[in-house]
Scaffold this active site. Structure first.
Site, PDB file in Angstrom:
ATOM      1  CG  HIS A  55     -25.863  34.691 -44.086  1.00 28.64           C
ATOM      2  ND1 HIS A  55     -24.803  34.278 -44.879  1.00 28.64           N
ATOM      3  CD2 HIS A  55     -26.671  33.621 -43.970  1.00 28.64           C
ATOM      4  CE1 HIS A  55     -24.972  33.014 -45.213  1.00 28.64           C
ATOM      5  NE2 HIS A  55     -26.105  32.589 -44.670  1.00 28.64           N
ATOM      6  CG  HIS A  57     -30.787  30.658 -45.713  1.00 30.02           C
ATOM      7  ND1 HIS A  57     -30.240  29.995 -46.794  1.00 30.02           N
ATOM      8  CD2 HIS A  57     -29.753  30.943 -44.893  1.00 30.02           C
ATOM      9  CE1 HIS A  57     -28.931  29.872 -46.611  1.00 30.02           C
ATOM     10  NE2 HIS A  57     -28.598  30.439 -45.470  1.00 30.02           N
ATOM     11  CD  GLN A 150     -29.041  24.408 -48.481  1.00 34.26           C
ATOM     12  OE1 GLN A 150     -29.540  25.300 -47.834  1.00 34.26           O
ATOM     13  NE2 GLN A 150     -27.835  23.925 -48.192  1.00 34.26           N
ATOM     14  CG  HIS A 208     -24.050  29.287 -47.581  1.00 32.88           C
ATOM     15  ND1 HIS A 208     -24.651  30.347 -48.175  1.00 32.88           N
ATOM     16  CD2 HIS A 208     -24.776  28.999 -46.450  1.00 32.88           C
ATOM     17  CE1 HIS A 208     -25.718  30.681 -47.444  1.00 32.88           C
ATOM     18  NE2 HIS A 208     -25.804  29.893 -46.404  1.00 32.88           N
ATOM     19  CD  GLU A 211     -23.296  26.480 -42.575  1.00 30.17           C
ATOM     20  OE1 GLU A 211     -23.713  26.409 -43.759  1.00 30.17           O
ATOM     21  OE2 GLU A 211     -24.031  26.789 -41.623  1.00 30.17           O
ATOM     22  CG  ASP A 307     -27.503  31.000 -41.400  1.00 34.08           C
ATOM     23  OD1 ASP A 307     -27.785  31.224 -42.600  1.00 34.08           O
ATOM     24  OD2 ASP A 307     -26.822  30.033 -41.030  1.00 34.08           O
TER      25      ASP A 307
END
Ligand code: 17E
Ligand code: FE2
Length: 411
Positions: A55, A57, A150, A208, A211, A307
């Site tokens: 995981h 980005h 996002q 996601h 979170e 992450d």
């Protein structure tokens, strides 16, 4: 090529490994070198299948402070900072940053990456760049791409169509962000949409999910229910799930049954969520990490991810997954001997299940000769001393080598 005296996955005894034509040809306690065969003695060092970043980005990495720093340290300010940076995105900018990150990861023994890529961008610039890079970097890094909304699917203009377009362009997985949608209704609809899109197109799912430190954030039950009903099962992953930290135990007891039936995977991101969560608490402050110990005890697959590397959500990161495991064991209080010794599984075999690598992964005769050598006899010691990855071998070729630093003590 013959690698002698490898201690494979903490084994007591060492093995010899013969690599031929990029594959593990033979693995046995002792192999005779063939005439003229090159031999490397690993001297009992730990050999593992390559590390897997399950995981990250990559599209946002190396952008911390550009154009603004995240001052509150919250997820939500991070999303605002990124939104400003997104206006300046170009193909070249993404290429340079991703290439730099892939080299950092390679230096640290990572050979597989699942990256989330923001598709809440009318031009889908990052998606286009990552799809090119996935191909270009194939020989050194296997990259899996998640179409990640996002700023929401229902809460962002044209959000559904952007997801559909990203899947058409070649995303491997479908994402979602239920806790960021405007309403509960949108969050459920976004998940129904995302999992159906994956089912219709034969894609994996990585959401996601929850979170947030809001105990009422319950995207996870919807993800698990759709995974079960659409028979996607372990093709589905719930990332972050930090709200689970705040759920009441009675609800978790009920939820656990569904989680097991659904067979979904979990990814926790201990460094980043220790940094981002608990930000609106006074004292005591919640740790905001999902229930790794309890999920693992129920036989549910959990892996760990970094992450972020130096971006609006995390101002540090060097491409090493060691600190991810180290932090994870601390915040989840998984510090028993076996917990520590076996903790490499969070960034190897467990992550391989999440990424659905199947028999493309693992140290076994007939499989691709992908492995790493650590400067330690077993993972407990490697983790404790932050041992470097001495060598990363991919398809039989060494793609990265590190010489350990040497210290002289003068007394
Ligand atoms: N975006 C998001 O929604 N959550 C995160 N942890 C990161 C980006 C890093
Ligand atoms: Fe993330």
């Amino acid at each position: 090529m013959l690698y002698r005296n490898a201690r494979i996955e903490n084994a007591e005894a060492t093995s010899d490994i013969r690599v031929t034509d990029g594959l593990f040809a033979q693995i046995a306690p002792h192999l005779e070198a063939a005439p003229g065969e090159e031999v490397i003695d690993l001297n009992g060092k730990l050999v593992l299948p390559p590390f897997i970043e399950s995981h990250v980005h990559l599209d946002t990495c190396l952008t911390a402070g550009d154009p603004v720093w995240n001052m509150s340290g919250t997820l939500f300010e991070g999303i605002e900072c990124w939104s400003k940076r997104k206006d300046k995105l170009s193909r070249q900018d993404i290429r340079e940053r991703v290439q730099q990150c892939v080299r950092l990861y390679a230096a640290n023994g990572v050979q597989f990456i699942r990256t989330h890529v923001d598709v809440t961008d009318p031009k889908l610039t990052a998606m286009q760049a990552l799809i090119e890079l996935r191909e270009e970097l194939r020989d050194v890094m296997e990259i899996q791409i998640v179409a990640f909304p996002q700023e929401g699917i229902l809460s962002y203009p044209n959000g559904k169509q952007l997801m559909i377009d990203a899947v058409k362009m070649g995303a491997d997985c479908v994402g979602a962000i239920p806790h960021f949608e405007f309403t509960r209704e949108y969050s459920v609809e976004s998940l129904n949409f995302a999992l159906q899109l994956a089912a219709d197109n034969g894609k994996l799912v990585d959401v996601h999910c929850d979170e947030i430190d809001d105990e009422a954030s319950r995207g996870l039950e919807t993800v698990a229910a759709r995974a079960l009903e659409l028979e996607l099962f372990d093709k589905v992953t719930a990332s972050h799930t930090t709200a689970m930290h705040s759920y009441n135990n009675a609800y978790v007891l009920r939820l656990m049954r569904l989680l097991k039936m659904s067979k979904i995977n979990f990814v926790a991101n201990p460094l980043v969520n220790t940094h981002l969560q608990g930000r609106v608490d006074t004292y005591p402050k919640r740790r905001g990490i999902t229930r790794v110990k309890e999920l693992t005890a129920e036989g549910i697959n959990v892996s760990f991810g970094h992450d972020d590397i130096f971006d609006p959500w995390y101002p540090m990161g060097n491409g090493s997954l060691r600190d991810v495991v180290f932090m994870g064991l601390h915040v989840c209080q998984m510090m028993g001997y076996e917990d520590i010794m076996n903790s490499y599984r969070f960034i190897t075999t467990n992550a391989a299940k999440t990424l659905h690598l199947g028999d493309r992964y693992g140290i076994a005769e007939g499989r691709a000769a992908n492995f790493i050598v650590l400067d330690a006899p077993h993972y407990y010691d490697a983790l404790n001393r932050n041992a470097p990855v001495l060598r990363s071998v991919r398809m039989g070729k060494t793609i990265a080598e590190t010489r350990p630093a040497a210290t002289e003590i003068e007394f």
